[in-house]
Enzyme design. Structure first.
Site, PDB file in Angstrom:
ATOM      1  N   ASP A 117       5.360   9.128  -4.789  1.00  0.00           N
ATOM      2  CA  ASP A 117       5.840   8.304  -5.912  1.00  0.00           C
ATOM      3  C   ASP A 117       6.845   9.028  -6.798  1.00  0.00           C
ATOM      4  OD1 ASP A 117       4.040   6.357  -4.983  1.00  0.00           O
ATOM      5  OD2 ASP A 117       2.432   7.428  -6.008  1.00  0.00           O
ATOM      6  N   HIS A 137       7.504   2.396  -1.121  1.00  0.00           N
ATOM      7  CA  HIS A 137       8.779   2.816  -1.715  1.00  0.00           C
ATOM      8  C   HIS A 137       9.442   1.603  -2.352  1.00  0.00           C
ATOM      9  CE1 HIS A 137       9.320   6.724   0.829  1.00  0.00           C
ATOM     10  NE2 HIS A 137       8.204   6.688   0.144  1.00  0.00           N
TER      11      HIS A 137
HETATM   12  P1  IMP Z   1      -4.684   7.624   2.373  1.00  0.00           P
HETATM   13  O1  IMP Z   1      -3.561   8.402   2.961  1.00  0.00           O
HETATM   14  O2  IMP Z   1      -4.324   6.187   2.150  1.00  0.00           O
HETATM   15  O3  IMP Z   1      -5.966   7.805   3.079  1.00  0.00           O
HETATM   16  O4  IMP Z   1      -4.942   8.216   0.910  1.00  0.00           O
HETATM   17  C1  IMP Z   1      -5.311   9.579   0.738  1.00  0.00           C
HETATM   18  C2  IMP Z   1      -4.818  10.089  -0.594  1.00  0.00           C
HETATM   19  O5  IMP Z   1      -3.388  10.092  -0.602  1.00  0.00           O
HETATM   20  C3  IMP Z   1      -5.223   9.223  -1.782  1.00  0.00           C
HETATM   21  O6  IMP Z   1      -5.371  10.066  -2.918  1.00  0.00           O
HETATM   22  C4  IMP Z   1      -4.035   8.306  -1.984  1.00  0.00           C
HETATM   23  O7  IMP Z   1      -3.938   7.825  -3.289  1.00  0.00           O
HETATM   24  C5  IMP Z   1      -2.909   9.261  -1.661  1.00  0.00           C
HETATM   25  N1  IMP Z   1      -1.709   8.563  -1.162  1.00  0.00           N
HETATM   26  C6  IMP Z   1      -1.495   8.075   0.079  1.00  0.00           C
HETATM   27  N2  IMP Z   1      -0.274   7.532   0.159  1.00  0.00           N
HETATM   28  C7  IMP Z   1       0.300   7.687  -1.035  1.00  0.00           C
HETATM   29  C8  IMP Z   1       1.576   7.360  -1.576  1.00  0.00           C
HETATM   30  O8  IMP Z   1       2.458   6.812  -0.930  1.00  0.00           O
HETATM   31  N3  IMP Z   1       1.800   7.693  -2.870  1.00  0.00           N
HETATM   32  C9  IMP Z   1       0.873   8.322  -3.616  1.00  0.00           C
HETATM   33  N4  IMP Z   1      -0.327   8.661  -3.162  1.00  0.00           N
HETATM   34  C10 IMP Z   1      -0.608   8.349  -1.883  1.00  0.00           C
HETATM   35 MG    MG Z   2       5.100   5.237  -3.691  1.00  0.00          MG
END
Ligand code: IMP
Ligand code: MG
Length: 337
Positions: free
Chosen positions: A12, A41
């Site tokens: 982000d 995004h």
């Molecule tokens: P997962 O990859 O969806 O299993 O999430 C694992 C960790 O990564 C969590 O803390 C999510 O909030 C974080 N996370 C996954 N994708 C993003 C992203 O695109 N932006 C911010 N945090 C992310």
């Molecule tokens: Mg994002």
């Protein structure tokens, strides 16, 4: 040559905005998005807004072919919807090795209390799908007839483009601090999100890379669990006007001030050749919409110069608003020095 765009903090950082700007400005012949559909995004261009999680943000340039490399994962529902909404079906391609997330992995992940509550997963089935790929049980793009027309040998196409002297933009997702290997395990995502990690997803060697642009936001945010140094409480964050919500999940993001120490380490280990700073206008109101460096408020310039001095890498792209073109692009000035 290849440009890698890498998130410097916890995702982000505004990679979508920077990628869409580079796509319009540098006109890469190919742009690839790495990672999967857990990462959102945002692209805002001339009054239109897209929240994209399957295709590269370079869709904004109709001359750029957009694709997914072998290490990426996708979800067919999300993918086809975005291709249609952005009118980019005819210039999309993907490698036969791209992993495909099905409803089953989404469901399995959402029922997993450890992932959902302890880690704070976005619940998009990415971790479950990736684990099945490691076990060699996941279905890949080549298993789906509806993807047949899009299948392309991506590493070969990238090398051919580079050899013709064209630009290739690789858009990383998430950020260094969410890397499965290099972040605060287990509060991380299910892949390696660093410069070398995203390059390995594309599958070509490092000699093709010319630029590594690490993207930082002017403050740090994090969604999900895990440590966040200097975390502000919600009241403080609101007072400073630093309130954001997740693109995919809508969750309120946790907030901390810009972390110079962390930024220094991340710049160093990723081998950044340039740094992009987004949302400068969130810290310095007078920076809003500015597109020439000399028009920035003095304090904003001082802050950018301090960052550049500490990181010892040129700050080349500065985001000053939500539109793709709300950017100060210092690359020409750097090149002429
Ligand atoms: P997962 O990859 O969806 O299993 O999430 C694992 C960790 O990564 C969590 O803390 C999510 O909030 C974080 N996370 C996954 N994708 C993003 C992203 O695109 N932006 C911010 N945090 C992310
Ligand atoms: Mg994002």
């Amino acid at each position: 040559m290849l440009t890698l765009l890498v998130g410097g903090f916890f995702g982000d950082e505004g990679k979508g905005k920077v990628a869409s700007y580079l796509a319009l400005k540098d006109e890469p012949s190919i742009s690839l998005r790495t990672g999967a559909v857990n990462a959102g995004h945002t692209v805002i261009l001339q009054g239109r807004e897209w929240k994209i999680r399957a295709i590269p943000s370079a869709f904004v340039n109709p001359k750029t072919r957009i694709g997914l490399g072998p290490g990426a994962l996708t979800n067919l529902g999300v993918l086809f919807k975005e291709l249609e909404e952005t009118g980019s079906t005819s210039r999309f391609f993907l490698d036969p090795h791209v992993g495909v997330i099905s409803d089953q992995e989404v469901e399995e992940e959402r029922q997993d209390d450890y992932l959902m509550k302890v880690v704070g997963s976005t619940g998009q089935g990415v971790g479950y799908a990736e684990s099945k790929r490691v076990l060699r049980k996941l279905k890949l793009a080549s298993d789906y007839p509806e993807l047949g027309r899009f299948l392309t040998d991506v590493p070969a196409s990238v090398v051919e483009a580079v050899e013709r002297g064209e630009e290739v933009l690789v858009e990383g997702t998430q950020g260094h601090m969410l890397s499965l290997y290099h972040g605060h395990y287990p509060y991380v995502t299910s892949r390696n999100t660093t410069a070398s990690g995203i390059l390995s997803e594309v599958g070509v060697g490092p000699k093709y890379v010319r630029e590594v642009i690490v993207v930082f936001k002017s403050f740090v945010t994090r969604v999900g669990q895990g440590a966040l140094e200097g975390e502000l409480d919600q009241v403080e964050a609101e007072k400073l006007g630093l309130v954001e919500r997740g693109t995919v999940t809508g969750r309120l993001r946790r907030v901390a001030p810009f972390n110079m120490k962390l930024a220094k380490q991340v710049v160093k280990v990723n081998g950044a050749t340039q740094v992009a700073i987004t949302k400068l206008d969130w810290l310095f109101k007078g920076a809003s919409g500015i597109r020439r460096y000399q028009d920035l408020p003095v304090e904003a310039k001082r802050w950018i110069e301090e960052i550049q001095g500490e990181l010892k890498v040129p700050v080349t792209i500065i985001g000053t608003g939500s539109d793709t073109y709300d950017v100060i692009d210092l690359r020409r000035e750097v090149a002429e020095e």
